[in-house]
Design a protein around this motif. Structure first.
Motif, short mmCIF file in Angstrom:
data_model
loop_
_atom_site.label_atom_id
_atom_site.label_comp_id
_atom_site.label_asym_id
_atom_site.label_seq_id
_atom_site.Cartn_x
_atom_site.Cartn_y
_atom_site.Cartn_z
N PHE A 42 17.11 -6.01 13.89
CA PHE A 42 16.31 -5.04 13.39
C PHE A 42 17.04 -4.25 12.18
N LEU A 43 17.94 -3.45 12.24
CA LEU A 43 18.85 -2.90 11.17
C LEU A 43 19.14 -3.86 10.05
N TYR A 44 19.59 -5.08 10.16
CA TYR A 44 19.94 -5.92 9.09
C TYR A 44 18.57 -6.29 8.37
N SER A 45 17.67 -6.70 9.12
CA SER A 45 16.41 -7.01 8.31
C SER A 45 15.66 -6.02 7.82
N TYR A 46 15.63 -4.86 8.43
CA TYR A 46 15.15 -3.61 7.87
C TYR A 46 15.69 -2.96 6.52
N PHE A 47 17.05 -3.20 6.41
CA PHE A 47 17.91 -2.56 5.24
C PHE A 47 17.88 -3.70 4.15
N SER A 48 17.65 -4.79 4.50
CA SER A 48 17.63 -6.00 3.51
C SER A 48 16.00 -5.91 2.95
N ILE A 49 15.17 -5.49 3.45
CA ILE A 49 13.96 -5.25 2.83
C ILE A 49 14.08 -4.00 2.08
N PHE A 50 14.51 -3.05 2.59
CA PHE A 50 14.54 -1.65 2.02
C PHE A 50 15.36 -1.99 0.58
N TYR A 51 16.51 -2.73 0.47
CA TYR A 51 17.29 -2.65 -0.68
C TYR A 51 16.91 -3.77 -1.53
N GLY A 52 15.91 -4.58 -1.07
CA GLY A 52 15.24 -5.50 -1.91
C GLY A 52 16.10 -6.87 -1.98
N GLU A 53 16.67 -7.15 -1.06
CA GLU A 53 17.48 -8.39 -1.01
C GLU A 53 16.48 -9.51 -0.34
N ILE A 54 15.47 -9.33 0.28
CA ILE A 54 14.59 -10.26 0.58
C ILE A 54 13.32 -9.74 0.60
N PRO A 55 12.23 -10.53 0.34
CA PRO A 55 11.01 -10.11 0.15
C PRO A 55 10.30 -9.70 1.55
N LYS A 56 9.20 -8.92 1.72
CA LYS A 56 8.82 -8.46 3.15
C LYS A 56 7.85 -9.61 3.36
N ASP A 57 8.63 -10.70 3.78
CA ASP A 57 7.96 -11.89 4.32
C ASP A 57 8.30 -12.04 5.85
N GLN A 58 7.31 -12.53 6.42
CA GLN A 58 7.43 -12.60 7.87
C GLN A 58 8.73 -13.54 8.34
N GLY A 59 8.79 -14.71 7.70
CA GLY A 59 9.71 -15.86 8.02
C GLY A 59 11.24 -15.36 7.50
N GLY A 116 17.23 -11.28 18.18
CA GLY A 116 17.34 -10.87 16.70
C GLY A 116 16.14 -10.96 15.95
N GLY A 117 15.72 -12.08 16.22
CA GLY A 117 14.43 -12.56 15.40
C GLY A 117 13.27 -11.67 15.76
N ILE A 118 13.15 -11.16 16.95
CA ILE A 118 12.30 -10.27 17.42
C ILE A 118 12.74 -8.69 16.83
N GLY A 119 13.77 -8.52 16.72
CA GLY A 119 14.25 -7.20 15.94
C GLY A 119 13.76 -7.21 14.49
N GLY A 120 14.01 -8.50 13.87
CA GLY A 120 13.55 -8.53 12.37
C GLY A 120 12.30 -8.33 12.31
N PHE A 121 11.31 -8.98 13.44
CA PHE A 121 10.04 -9.00 13.34
C PHE A 121 9.48 -7.65 13.45
N LEU A 122 10.10 -6.90 14.36
CA LEU A 122 9.74 -5.44 14.64
C LEU A 122 9.95 -4.73 13.10
N SER A 123 10.99 -5.07 12.48
CA SER A 123 11.44 -4.14 11.34
C SER A 123 10.33 -4.39 10.36
N LEU A 124 9.87 -5.56 10.23
CA LEU A 124 8.67 -5.76 9.32
C LEU A 124 7.38 -4.74 9.37
N HIS A 125 7.26 -4.53 10.73
CA HIS A 125 6.29 -3.68 11.27
C HIS A 125 6.45 -2.11 11.39
N VAL A 126 7.54 -1.62 10.92
CA VAL A 126 8.02 -0.22 11.37
C VAL A 126 7.19 0.83 10.32
N GLU A 127 7.35 0.44 9.05
CA GLU A 127 6.55 1.44 8.02
C GLU A 127 5.94 0.48 7.04
#
Length: 127
Positions: A42-59, A116-127
Motif C-alpha cells: 500500500f505505502l509503496y504504491s501510494y507514494f509512487s503515485i504521489f511522487y509521480g513515479e508511476i501513473p494512476k493506473d490500476q495495473g 501486496g497487490g491488494i494493498g497497491g489496489f487499495l492505495s489507488l482508491h484512498v484519495e
C-alpha cells in the motif's frame, strides 16, 4: 493528499526504504503478520503515485504493490528461519525436508505478492 501530509517523514528519496521498514515492522507483530505485505504494498504504491513515479493506473499500482509484498514475504521467511530454526527441537527440524521449506517459500511469495497487490489496489482508491 491527506495521508501524504500526515506521513511527512516519508520523502521522495526514502519512500521505498520507509515502505519496506513499515511493512517489516508491522509484519513482525505476532498475530497480524499478513498485514506486513499489505501495508508495504500500500505505502509503496501510494507514494509512487504521489511522487509521480508511476501513473494512476490500476495495473502499474498492483504490480508495484505485488513486488513489495513479495520482497517482504521473502524477508519474513528468512527471519522466521533464523529465529525459529534454533528454537525448535532437533527432532522436529529433522522431519522438515527441503521440499517442505521450498514449498513454504513459494507459497509465502505467492501470498505476499497477492497481499501486496491488494494493498497497491487499495492505495489507488484512498484519495
Amino acid at each position: 493528499m491527506a495521508l501524504a501530509d500526515s506521513l511527512s517523514f516519508i520523502k521522495r528519496d526514502n519512500y521505498l526504504i520507509m515502505s519496506f521498514l513499515m511493512g517489516f515492522i508491522v509484519g513482525l507483530i505476532p498475530g497480524i503478520g499478513v498485514l506486513g505485505p499489505l501495508v508495504g504494498g500500500f505505502l509503496y504504491s501510494y507514494f509512487s503515485i504521489f511522487y509521480g513515479e508511476i501513473p494512476k493506473d490500476q495495473g502499474e499500482v498492483i504490480k508495484r504493490g505485488a513486488v513489495m509484498g513479495a520482497i517482504l514475504s521473502l524477508v519474513d521467511f528468512v527471519v522466521g528461519l533464523l529465529f525459529w530454526g534454533p528454537i525448535l527441537p532437533m527432532g522436529i527440524m529433522m522431519t522438515f525436508s527441503a521440499l517442505v521449506l521450498i514449498n513454504t517459500f513459494v507459497v509465502g511469495l505467492i501470498i505476499g505478492a497477492i497481499l501486496g497487490g491488494i494493498g497497491g489496489f487499495l492505495s489507488l482508491h484512498v484519495e
